[in-house]
Design a protein around this motif. Structure first.
Motif, PDB file in Angstrom:
ATOM      1  N   GLU A  85       0.186 -32.681 -44.308  1.00 13.52           N
ATOM      2  CA  GLU A  85       0.086 -30.929 -44.090  1.00 13.52           C
ATOM      3  C   GLU A  85       1.429 -30.431 -44.895  1.00 13.52           C
ATOM      4  O   GLU A  85       1.276 -29.602 -45.668  1.00 13.52           O
ATOM      5  N   LEU A  86       2.435 -30.930 -44.777  1.00 15.48           N
ATOM      6  CA  LEU A  86       3.792 -30.686 -45.282  1.00 15.48           C
ATOM      7  C   LEU A  86       3.635 -30.754 -46.856  1.00 15.48           C
ATOM      8  O   LEU A  86       3.912 -30.020 -47.510  1.00 15.48           O
ATOM      9  N   ALA A  87       3.087 -32.073 -47.205  1.00 16.76           N
ATOM     10  CA  ALA A  87       2.836 -32.388 -48.481  1.00 16.76           C
ATOM     11  C   ALA A  87       1.984 -31.436 -49.188  1.00 16.76           C
ATOM     12  O   ALA A  87       2.408 -30.871 -50.352  1.00 16.76           O
ATOM     13  N   ASP A  88       1.139 -31.011 -48.723  1.00 16.14           N
ATOM     14  CA  ASP A  88      -0.071 -30.247 -49.006  1.00 16.14           C
ATOM     15  C   ASP A  88       0.467 -28.919 -49.432  1.00 16.14           C
ATOM     16  O   ASP A  88       0.225 -28.219 -50.356  1.00 16.14           O
ATOM     17  N   PHE A  89       1.488 -28.411 -48.487  1.00 22.52           N
ATOM     18  CA  PHE A  89       2.205 -27.113 -48.380  1.00 22.52           C
ATOM     19  C   PHE A  89       2.948 -27.159 -49.727  1.00 22.52           C
ATOM     20  O   PHE A  89       3.162 -26.002 -50.181  1.00 22.52           O
ATOM     21  N   MET A  90       3.700 -28.135 -49.758  1.00 24.45           N
ATOM     22  CA  MET A  90       4.884 -28.210 -51.001  1.00 24.45           C
ATOM     23  C   MET A  90       4.125 -28.178 -52.407  1.00 24.45           C
ATOM     24  O   MET A  90       4.751 -27.577 -53.186  1.00 24.45           O
ATOM     25  N   LEU A  91       2.911 -28.875 -52.397  1.00 29.92           N
ATOM     26  CA  LEU A  91       2.279 -28.552 -53.701  1.00 29.92           C
ATOM     27  C   LEU A  91       1.786 -27.295 -53.896  1.00 29.92           C
ATOM     28  O   LEU A  91       1.789 -26.492 -54.864  1.00 29.92           O
ATOM     29  N   ASN A 106       7.330 -41.981 -48.160  1.00 27.76           N
ATOM     30  CA  ASN A 106       6.892 -42.331 -49.733  1.00 27.76           C
ATOM     31  C   ASN A 106       6.037 -40.939 -50.132  1.00 27.76           C
ATOM     32  O   ASN A 106       6.369 -40.738 -51.191  1.00 27.76           O
ATOM     33  N   LEU A 107       5.250 -40.588 -49.105  1.00 29.33           N
ATOM     34  CA  LEU A 107       4.514 -39.384 -49.583  1.00 29.33           C
ATOM     35  C   LEU A 107       5.385 -38.169 -49.990  1.00 29.33           C
ATOM     36  O   LEU A 107       4.976 -37.637 -50.999  1.00 29.33           O
ATOM     37  N   LEU A 108       6.407 -37.719 -49.289  1.00 25.14           N
ATOM     38  CA  LEU A 108       7.258 -36.798 -49.516  1.00 25.14           C
ATOM     39  C   LEU A 108       8.054 -36.998 -50.594  1.00 25.14           C
ATOM     40  O   LEU A 108       8.170 -36.091 -51.663  1.00 25.14           O
ATOM     41  N   TYR A 109       8.769 -38.118 -50.691  1.00 23.26           N
ATOM     42  CA  TYR A 109       9.468 -38.496 -51.870  1.00 23.26           C
ATOM     43  C   TYR A 109       8.458 -38.358 -53.315  1.00 23.26           C
ATOM     44  O   TYR A 109       9.241 -38.221 -54.224  1.00 23.26           O
ATOM     45  N   ILE A 127       3.790 -47.216 -41.073  1.00 24.17           N
ATOM     46  CA  ILE A 127       3.635 -45.688 -41.018  1.00 24.17           C
ATOM     47  C   ILE A 127       4.662 -44.882 -41.596  1.00 24.17           C
ATOM     48  O   ILE A 127       4.449 -43.937 -42.369  1.00 24.17           O
ATOM     49  N   ASN A 128       5.928 -45.168 -40.931  1.00 29.30           N
ATOM     50  CA  ASN A 128       7.039 -44.516 -41.428  1.00 29.30           C
ATOM     51  C   ASN A 128       7.174 -44.461 -42.892  1.00 29.30           C
ATOM     52  O   ASN A 128       7.813 -43.553 -43.640  1.00 29.30           O
ATOM     53  N   GLN A 129       7.135 -45.653 -43.622  1.00 23.27           N
ATOM     54  CA  GLN A 129       7.346 -45.896 -44.826  1.00 23.27           C
ATOM     55  C   GLN A 129       6.109 -45.030 -45.805  1.00 23.27           C
ATOM     56  O   GLN A 129       6.528 -44.107 -46.552  1.00 23.27           O
ATOM     57  N   LYS A 130       5.051 -45.062 -45.105  1.00 23.69           N
ATOM     58  CA  LYS A 130       3.907 -44.328 -45.769  1.00 23.69           C
ATOM     59  C   LYS A 130       4.287 -43.016 -45.867  1.00 23.69           C
ATOM     60  O   LYS A 130       4.144 -42.035 -46.807  1.00 23.69           O
ATOM     61  N   LYS A 131       4.737 -42.229 -44.573  1.00 24.07           N
ATOM     62  CA  LYS A 131       5.081 -40.962 -44.475  1.00 24.07           C
ATOM     63  C   LYS A 131       6.065 -40.539 -45.601  1.00 24.07           C
ATOM     64  O   LYS A 131       5.998 -39.383 -46.085  1.00 24.07           O
ATOM     65  N   ALA A 142       7.411 -39.847 -33.692  1.00 24.18           N
ATOM     66  CA  ALA A 142       6.383 -39.091 -32.941  1.00 24.18           C
ATOM     67  C   ALA A 142       5.680 -38.353 -33.910  1.00 24.18           C
ATOM     68  O   ALA A 142       4.650 -37.633 -33.774  1.00 24.18           O
ATOM     69  N   MET A 143       5.982 -38.009 -35.090  1.00 25.94           N
ATOM     70  CA  MET A 143       5.473 -37.357 -36.143  1.00 25.94           C
ATOM     71  C   MET A 143       4.268 -37.936 -36.927  1.00 25.94           C
ATOM     72  O   MET A 143       4.325 -39.043 -37.648  1.00 25.94           O
ATOM     73  N   PRO A 144       3.159 -37.497 -36.598  1.00 25.66           N
ATOM     74  CA  PRO A 144       1.821 -38.310 -37.174  1.00 25.66           C
ATOM     75  C   PRO A 144       1.840 -38.213 -38.668  1.00 25.66           C
ATOM     76  O   PRO A 144       2.400 -37.212 -39.317  1.00 25.66           O
ATOM     77  N   PHE A 145       0.995 -39.026 -39.248  1.00 28.23           N
ATOM     78  CA  PHE A 145       0.862 -38.969 -40.755  1.00 28.23           C
ATOM     79  C   PHE A 145       0.192 -37.684 -41.305  1.00 28.23           C
ATOM     80  O   PHE A 145       0.601 -37.042 -42.122  1.00 28.23           O
TER      81      PHE A 145
END
Ligand SMILES: *Cc1c(COP(=O)(O)O)cnc(C)c1O
Length: 361
Positions: free
Chosen positions: A348-354, A273-276, A267-271, A340-343
Motif C-alpha cells: 500500500e505504501l509502495a502504491d501510494f509512493m508511485l 526491496n519493494l520500497l528501495y 518476507i522482510n527482504q521482499k518488503k 509485524a508489518m504485513p507485506f
C-alpha cells in the motif's frame, strides 16, 4: 478490523492476531477470572508464561544452552550502562563502533564508566553513506569488548556481517532488528534488544549473554542491572513488566507459527526491496545509503523537492499510512517495517509512493 498501517519506529506495530488473542483473554486469562496483569509474577501460572517465552525465544534464535536469556528492566538505554558495568571487569577501555545515532549514544553513556574508544566507520563514497567492513575497523588491543549496533533505527543503516575478532567479546544492540533475520548467537558475548521495536510492547529488554561473562560486574552495578543477579532470580529480582513479558511470549509463538526467523527474513527482504526499488527508479525519492548498508527494518528516504515532505505526510496519513515522519534529528521520511508489518502494508505504501510521484513529480 483496523484499516491503517502503522509505520511507527517504536513502540510499533504488534501482529494483529496477537492483539486479538490478548483481547480475548484480557478479562479472564487462563480461566483465573482476572487479567494476567493482576496475578503475581511468582504464581505458577505466570512462571509458566515466563518459561515458555524463554523456550520459544531459544527455539527461534537457536540460542545455545550456555547462554542466559534475561528479561530486564530499563530499556536498551539501561543496557548502555549495564554492559560496561557488567563486562568491563579490570579493563579501562572498550571499543564502540560508531555507525549512527544509537551506537553513539551507547558510547556517550559508557564514558561514565570507562574510557571508550569512539570508532568511526562511516564514509561518504560518491555521495552515499557507506560503512567500513569489519576487517577495516580500527579495534584497539586493550579493550574489554566491542560494542556495535547492527541496525541504526534512526539513520536506516545496517551492518549485515557478523563481526569476528578472535577472543574479543562482541556486544550487539539488536533493539530494532532482533528476530528479523537469522543470526549466529555464538558469535556474540552479549546481545540486547528493547522489546518495543520488533517484539512487543515497551517495558522489557531481552538480554542474551554467554554464561561465563556474568561474574565480573562492578560492585557498584545496581542489582537490577547486574546479569548475575538477574540470572539467579530468573529475571525476577524486582517485579518484572509482566504484561510485556506475556505479550512478547505471544509474539514469539506467532513468529514460530509463521515459520520462524528464516521465513520472516525472506518476507522482510521482499518488503524492503519493494520500497528501495521504487526509491531507486529516479531521483524523486532519495536514499543516501550504500546498498550494502541499507536497513531492511527502517527505510529512510527524502523527497528531492523537500517542500513536498509535508504534503506527502498529510496525504499518506489520509490513506491510513501512519507515522512515516522521519526522526526529528534527520528529518525526511522513515518507514519502519518490522516483522509485524504485513507485506500488504508495504504494498500500500509502495502504491501510494508511485501515485504521489505521478501527481507531484
Ligand atoms: C530504540 C533504540 C534504543 C533505545 O531504546 P530504549 O528502550 O528507549 O532505551 C537503543 N538502541 C536502538 C538501536 C534503538 O532502536
Amino acid at each position: 478490523m483496523s484499516s491503517i498501517y502503522n509505520f511507527s519506529a517504536g513502540p510499533s506495530m504488534i501482529p494483529q492476531d496477537v492483539l486479538y488473542e490478548a483481547q480475548k483473554d484480557f478479562l479472564n486469562w487462563n480461566q483465573l477470572g482476572c487479567s494476567i496483569m493482576e496475578i503475581s509474577h511468582r504464581s505458577k501460572e505466570f512462571i509458566q508464561v515466563a518459561l515458555e517465552a524463554e523456550e520459544d525465544l531459544r527455539d527461534l534464535l537457536n540460542i545455545p544452552d550456555f547462554y542466559k536469556v534475561l528479561f530486564c528492566p530499563g530499556g536498551a538505554r539501561g543496557q548502555f550502562s549495564a554492559v560496561p558495568l557488567n563486562l568491563l571487569n579490570k579493563y579501562k577501555n572498550a571499543d564502540y563502533i560508531n555507525s549512527g545515532y544509537w551506537s553513539y549514544c551507547a558510547f556517550l553513556e559508557a564514558q561514565k564508566y570507562c574510557i571508550p574508544n569512539n570508532i568511526l566507520i562511516k564514509k561518504i563514497i560518491n555521495g552515499k553513506v557507506s560503512l567500513l567492513n569489519s576487517t577495516d575497523w580500527n579495534i584497539s588491543n586493550n579493550s574489554a569488548y566491542i560494542h556495535y549496533c547492527p541496525n541504526e533505527t534512526i539513520d536506516g543503516i545496517s551492518i549485515y556481517e557478523e563481526p569476528y575478532f578472535h577472543e574479543k567479546i562482541i556486544v550487539g544492540d539488536f533493539s530494532s532488528c532482533i528476530l528479523s533475520r537469522v543470526i549466529n548467537v555464538e558469535k556474540y558475548g552479549l546481545i540486547y534488544a528493547g522489546a518495543q521495536k520488533n517484539i512487543g510492547p515497551s517495558g522489557i529488554t531481552i538480554v542474551l549473554v554467554r554464561e561465563d561473562l556474568i561474574h565480573y560486574a562492578s560492585k557498584k552495578s545496581p542489582s537490577i542491572l547486574t546479569y548475575h543477579t538477574l540470572s539467579k532470580y530468573n529475571s525476577m529480582f524486582n517485579t518484572p513488566a509482566t504484561f510485556s513479558w506475556y505479550l512478547s511470549g505471544l509474539v514469539f509463538k506467532w513468529l514460530k507459527k509463521k515459520g520462524g526467523v528464516k521465513n520472516i527474513e525472506r518476507i522482510n527482504q521482499k518488503k524492503s526491496n519493494l520500497l528501495y526499488k521504487i526509491i531507486d527508479r529516479n531521483d524523486f525519492y532519495i536514499n543516501k545509503i550504500d546498498k550494502k548498508n541499507r536497513s531492511q527494518m527502517n527505510v529512510v528516504f527524502d523527497l528531492k523537492n523537500s517542500k513536498l515532505n509535508k504534503i506527502f505526510l498529510i496525504e499518506a496519513n489520509k490513506r491510513g499510512l501512519k507515522s512515516l515522519k522521519g526522526h526529528c534529528i534527520v528529518g525526511g521520511m522513515r518507514a519502519s517495517i518490522y516483522n509485524a508489518m504485513p507485506f500488504k502494508g508495504v504494498q500500500e505504501l509502495a502504491d501510494f509512493m508511485l501515485y504521489f510521484e505521478k501527481r507531484y513529480g
